[in-house]
Write a protein that holds these residues in place. Structure first.
Motif, short mmCIF file in Angstrom:
data_model
loop_
_atom_site.label_atom_id
_atom_site.label_comp_id
_atom_site.label_asym_id
_atom_site.label_seq_id
_atom_site.Cartn_x
_atom_site.Cartn_y
_atom_site.Cartn_z
N LEU A 178 16.56 8.85 -26.03
CA LEU A 178 15.78 8.67 -24.73
C LEU A 178 15.17 10.22 -24.71
O LEU A 178 15.61 11.45 -24.64
N LYS A 179 13.72 10.29 -24.80
CA LYS A 179 13.19 11.48 -24.98
C LYS A 179 11.89 11.80 -23.76
O LYS A 179 11.66 10.65 -23.44
N LYS B 122 9.25 9.77 -20.08
CA LYS B 122 10.32 9.36 -20.78
C LYS B 122 10.34 7.74 -21.37
O LYS B 122 9.65 7.02 -20.85
N GLY B 123 10.91 7.84 -22.45
CA GLY B 123 10.58 6.78 -23.44
C GLY B 123 11.95 6.70 -24.52
O GLY B 123 12.25 8.05 -25.05
N ILE B 124 12.24 5.65 -25.11
CA ILE B 124 13.06 5.60 -26.10
C ILE B 124 12.52 5.61 -27.38
O ILE B 124 11.47 5.01 -27.52
N LEU B 125 12.74 6.56 -28.25
CA LEU B 125 11.92 6.98 -29.58
C LEU B 125 13.06 6.69 -30.82
O LEU B 125 14.47 7.15 -30.57
N ILE B 126 12.46 5.65 -31.70
CA ILE B 126 13.36 5.75 -32.68
C ILE B 126 12.79 6.54 -33.92
O ILE B 126 11.33 6.29 -33.95
N GLU B 127 13.44 7.31 -34.54
CA GLU B 127 12.92 8.22 -35.32
C GLU B 127 13.48 8.03 -36.63
O GLU B 127 14.55 7.59 -36.85
N GLY B 128 12.90 8.78 -37.69
CA GLY B 128 13.55 8.88 -39.10
C GLY B 128 12.96 7.99 -39.76
O GLY B 128 11.75 7.76 -40.22
N SER B 129 13.71 7.11 -40.54
CA SER B 129 13.14 6.19 -41.48
C SER B 129 14.22 4.83 -41.56
O SER B 129 15.32 4.92 -40.69
N ARG B 130 13.75 3.87 -42.09
CA ARG B 130 14.50 2.52 -42.27
C ARG B 130 15.89 2.96 -42.76
O ARG B 130 16.74 2.27 -42.11
N LEU C 83 18.32 -5.34 -32.05
CA LEU C 83 18.11 -5.20 -33.76
C LEU C 83 17.41 -4.07 -34.04
O LEU C 83 17.92 -3.09 -34.75
N ALA C 84 16.33 -3.83 -33.34
CA ALA C 84 15.68 -2.48 -33.55
C ALA C 84 16.45 -1.23 -33.38
O ALA C 84 16.65 -0.35 -34.21
N TYR D 76 7.36 4.63 -38.12
CA TYR D 76 8.21 5.94 -37.23
C TYR D 76 7.37 6.83 -37.01
O TYR D 76 6.59 7.33 -37.71
N PRO D 77 7.67 7.58 -35.74
CA PRO D 77 8.45 7.10 -34.69
C PRO D 77 7.94 5.99 -33.93
O PRO D 77 6.77 5.57 -34.01
N MET D 78 8.80 5.11 -33.45
CA MET D 78 8.56 3.72 -32.80
C MET D 78 9.24 3.75 -31.46
O MET D 78 10.41 4.15 -31.25
#
Ligand code: NDP
Length: 327
Positions: free
Chosen positions: A18-19, A3-11, A46-47, A58-60
């Motif tokens: 949580l994925k 399990k991890g938090i993913l920031i997806e998409g674009s700026r 902030l992120a 991304y993803p981060m």
């Protein structure tokens, strides 16, 4: 899978969730770590909230800190079973970070967990606490001692501020804690602050030189606050500046520097060399009371980390967040 938090998409349009992630997606690195605990720093908030462009691709997976156990290593410096800590180095910005159950990292970025800290306590310290120690060391290097006079700490109820107040007080300094939360006076005094100063007194534009008051200062705010802190330093006072909670600007004059010999030390934790990190962690082991550290920690479940990032940005978190992530 982990399990991890993913920031997806674009700026311009990011989503955060949580994925469940396939281990094959982990980035390159010579050490794989089972993350036990992580934390939320200002930069992580902030992120996650997208309020500043922290994620550089991304993803981060965000998370600039982690503490865990090595499961695989092709580097002779680490072997399976070693307890390690990571702070910064662009992890959680350019390389997948600590808000996940697994991380793959470069051995160069890791340090051994420093006794007597547990993995949970190491994340109680985190980048915020290690930066606070870098700031204290900078004051010392420039000759500030407990006999020099009062030390000002801004953002005192936050992560950097709380650790800075506790360490300075233990070292015998007289600490004035600046806060926008006067209701936290009891907490700040329990960490060792002698006096509390309302943040509002430093928010407004002031004179280039104010009354000589502080022998040293640790500033997390930047902006007008930092300008006023510099103006209020004693002759040859020393300011360690590490943050931008009030702003990126610095509307000061040269007066404090050329008329009072004030030193402004910039503090960066992210790319600090390994020996400076180890020194700061060893000093934390010596100069930060474990009981006070425990009193700063709020534990947040992994599945509530995204919400907690919003609360941190809104200034509603006191001290340090610790997140247990092991499955
Ligand atoms: P926190 O959110 O834990 O604490 C920040 C504190 O700043 C708040 O709790 C609040 O304290 C105070 N604050 C908030 N808004 C303002 C404002 N407008 N003016 C003055 N003070 C304000 O963050 P951290 O302690 O983790 O980080 C603090 C700063 O240091 C951040 O800017 C972060 O980016 C920076 N930082 C820099 C590092 C480096 O390597 N240079 C490393 C780590 C952090 P209160 O309510 O008590 O006033």
């Amino acid at each position: 899978m982990f399990k991890g938090i993913l920031i997806e998409g674009s700026r311009s349009e990011q989503t955060v969730s949580l994925k469940t992630i396939d281990e094959a997606q982990l980035p390159e690195g010579d050490v794989t770590v089972d993350v036990a605990y992580t934390t939320l720093n200002y930069k992580d908030a902030l992120a996650i909230t997208g309020r500043a462009p922290i994620a550089k691709s991304y993803p981060m997976v965000p998370g600039i800190d982690l503490a865990g156990v090595v499961t695989e290593s092709s580097n002779p410096d680490f072997k399976a079973g070693d307890e390690v800590v990571l702070n910064g180095w662009g992890v959680g910005e350019k390389h997948w970070g600590g808000l996940a159950q697994k991380a793959r990292l470069s051995a160069d970025w890791l340090i051994p967990l420093q006794a007597p800290f547990t993995a949970r306590q190491a994340m109680g310290v985190g980048t915020a606490g290690y930066t606070a120690m870098l700031c204290v060391i900078a004051l010392e290097k420039h000759g500030v001692t407990p006999d020099s006079g009062d030390i000002l700490v801004t953002g005192a109820t936050g992560g950097v501020g709380s650790v800075a107040v506790a360490v300075l007080a233990k070292l015998g300094y007289s600490v004035t804690a600046v806060t926008g939360r006067p209701e936290e006076e009891g907490y700040l005094k329990s960490l060792g602050a002698k006096q509390i100063l309302d943040r509002a007194e430093l928010n407004e534009p002031g004179k280039p030189l104010a009354r000589e008051t502080w022998a040293g200062a640790i500033d997390v705010a930047g902006g007008q606050v930092l300008a006023n802190v510099c103006a209020g330093m004693k002759y040859r006072g020393v300011v360690a500046a590490c943050g931008l909670a009030a702003g990126m600007d610095f509307p000061s004059t040269v007066a404090p520097f050329i008329l009072r010999g004030v030193t402004l030390c910039g503090i960066d934790s992210v790319m600090a060399p390994k020996e400076d990190r180890l020194h700061a962690w060893q000093r934390l082991a010596q100069d930060l009371s474990p009981e006070l550290l425990d009193s700063m920690i709020t534990e947040v479940p992994f599945d509530e980390a995204i919400d907690a990032a919003g609360r941190l940005m809104d200034g509603r978190i006191r001290g340090r967040i610790v997140i247990p992530v092991a499955g």
